[in-house]
Design a protein around this motif. Structure first.
Motif, PDB file in Angstrom:
ATOM      1  N   LYS A 281      -0.769  11.022  -1.506  1.00 10.35           N
ATOM      2  CA  LYS A 281      -0.315  11.389   0.353  1.00 10.35           C
ATOM      3  C   LYS A 281      -1.718  12.189   0.314  1.00 10.35           C
ATOM      4  O   LYS A 281      -1.266  13.078   0.991  1.00 10.35           O
ATOM      5  CB  LYS A 281       0.755  12.016   0.923  1.00 10.35           C
ATOM      6  N   LYS A 282      -2.075  11.911   0.284  1.00 10.64           N
ATOM      7  CA  LYS A 282      -4.080  12.412   0.501  1.00 10.64           C
ATOM      8  C   LYS A 282      -5.159  11.754   0.856  1.00 10.64           C
ATOM      9  O   LYS A 282      -5.837  12.054   1.763  1.00 10.64           O
ATOM     10  CB  LYS A 282      -4.806  12.901  -1.117  1.00 10.64           C
ATOM     11  N   GLU A 283      -4.424  10.693   2.173  1.00 12.85           N
ATOM     12  CA  GLU A 283      -5.305  10.222   3.053  1.00 12.85           C
ATOM     13  C   GLU A 283      -5.020   9.823   4.124  1.00 12.85           C
ATOM     14  O   GLU A 283      -3.782  10.085   4.438  1.00 12.85           O
ATOM     15  CB  GLU A 283      -5.178   8.408   2.288  1.00 12.85           C
ATOM     16  N   LYS A 284      -5.206   9.018   5.407  1.00 10.20           N
ATOM     17  CA  LYS A 284      -5.147   9.041   6.423  1.00 10.20           C
ATOM     18  C   LYS A 284      -3.422   7.678   5.860  1.00 10.20           C
ATOM     19  O   LYS A 284      -4.055   6.637   5.279  1.00 10.20           O
ATOM     20  CB  LYS A 284      -6.409   8.805   7.369  1.00 10.20           C
TER      21      LYS A 284
ATOM     22  N   ARG B  51       1.028  -1.344   0.007  1.00 14.52           N
ATOM     23  CA  ARG B  51       0.039   0.090  -0.202  1.00 14.52           C
ATOM     24  C   ARG B  51       0.257   1.445   0.091  1.00 14.52           C
ATOM     25  O   ARG B  51       2.106   1.224   1.339  1.00 14.52           O
ATOM     26  CB  ARG B  51      -0.810   0.031   1.340  1.00 14.52           C
TER      27      ARG B  51
ATOM     28  N   ALA C 154      -0.138   6.666   3.438  1.00 15.29           N
ATOM     29  CA  ALA C 154      -0.626   8.494   2.800  1.00 15.29           C
ATOM     30  C   ALA C 154      -1.565   8.280   2.064  1.00 15.29           C
ATOM     31  O   ALA C 154      -1.689   8.870   2.094  1.00 15.29           O
ATOM     32  CB  ALA C 154      -0.170   9.597   3.263  1.00 15.29           C
ATOM     33  N   GLY C 155      -1.756   6.580   1.083  1.00 13.66           N
ATOM     34  CA  GLY C 155      -2.373   6.713  -0.347  1.00 13.66           C
ATOM     35  C   GLY C 155      -1.719   7.369  -1.056  1.00 13.66           C
ATOM     36  O   GLY C 155      -1.169   8.334  -1.233  1.00 13.66           O
ATOM     37  N   TRP C 156      -3.036   7.209  -2.459  1.00 16.42           N
ATOM     38  CA  TRP C 156      -2.138   8.076  -3.630  1.00 16.42           C
ATOM     39  C   TRP C 156      -2.261   9.586  -3.706  1.00 16.42           C
ATOM     40  O   TRP C 156      -3.193   9.842  -2.905  1.00 16.42           O
ATOM     41  CB  TRP C 156      -3.373   7.938  -4.795  1.00 16.42           C
TER      42      TRP C 156
ATOM     43  N   ASP D 104      -2.070   4.288   7.225  1.00 16.99           N
ATOM     44  CA  ASP D 104      -2.441   3.224   7.514  1.00 16.99           C
ATOM     45  C   ASP D 104      -1.457   3.050   8.704  1.00 16.99           C
ATOM     46  O   ASP D 104      -0.751   1.631   9.257  1.00 16.99           O
ATOM     47  CB  ASP D 104      -2.287   2.890   7.007  1.00 16.99           C
TER      48      ASP D 104
END
Length: 161
Positions: free
Chosen positions: A141-144, A134, A137-139, A146
Motif C-alpha cells: 500500500k505504498k503507491e498512488k 492489481r 495502492a500497490g505492494w 489507481d
C-alpha cells in the motif's frame, strides 16, 4: 465536462458471464472464477467483499491500469452503470446498464478506462465481490491508488438515475 454524450450499447472488452448456483440440502455454492476460464493478465491478485446499503451508489470511477472482476450474486440487486471513456476504443462513448445480483447472478470484467458505478436498488444491504488484477495502492500500500473518481463533480457526464 457534462457536454459528453453517450449512446447505449455493449462495450468492447467488458465481459459478462452468468454464474451458476449449485444448491443442495446444506445451502448453495457459486464458482466465482477459475484460472482455466481467465486469461493470465486478468488473474486476481487480491479479493474483497463489500456491503452496500439500500439506495447507495458506489462510483462512478475508472482505473488507468486495473481490471475489476466483480461478482454480483446477492443478496439484493444492483443497477450497474458502465461508460466507455477510452478514446481509442471502437465503443468510445457507449454506455451500458444492467440489473445484476440476486435476480441476475453474473461476473463482470471491467477493463481500464471504462468508468463504472453501481447502485443498490434493493430494500436490504447487498454484497459485491471483487477480485482485481492489481493491488489496491500497490505492494505494501505504498503507491498512488489507481482510481479516477467522478462522484463529486457537479457537471459529471456519468449520470446515475
Amino acid at each position: 465536462m457534462s457536454e459528453v454524450l453517450f449512446r447505449e450499447g455493449q462495450i468492447e472488452g467488458v465481459q459478462i458471464r452468468p454464474l451458476r448456483r449449485f444448491s443442495d440440502a446444506r445451502g448453495w455454492l457459486v464458482e466465482l472464477f477459475r484460472h482455466d476460464e481467465l486469461v493470465p493478465e486478468l488473474y486476481p491478485v487480491m479479493a474483497y467483499v463489500s456491503e452496500t446499503l439500500p439506495g447507495v451508489v458506489r462510483g462512478p470511477h475508472e482505473h488507468r491500469d486495473q481490471t475489476d472482476y466483480f461478482a454480483f450474486i446477492g443478496p439484493g440487486d444492483f443497477k450497474l452503470y458502465l461508460w466507455d471513456y477510452r478514446r481509442d476504443s471502437p465503443t468510445y462513448l457507449v454506455a451500458q446498464k444492467l440489473i445484476v445480483g440476486e435476480s441476475n447472478a453474473v461476473c463482470v470484467t471491467i477493463p481500464p478506462g471504462v468508468v463504472h458505478a453501481y447502485k443498490n436498488i434493493s430494500d436490504r444491504p447487498g454484497l459485491v465481490f471483487n477480485a482485481p488484477n492489481r493491488l489496491y495502492a500497490g505492494w505494501g500500500k505504498k503507491e498512488k491508488v489507481d482510481e479516477i473518481r467522478y462522484e463529486d463533480l457537479s457537471d459529471s457526464p456519468f449520470v446515475i438515475d
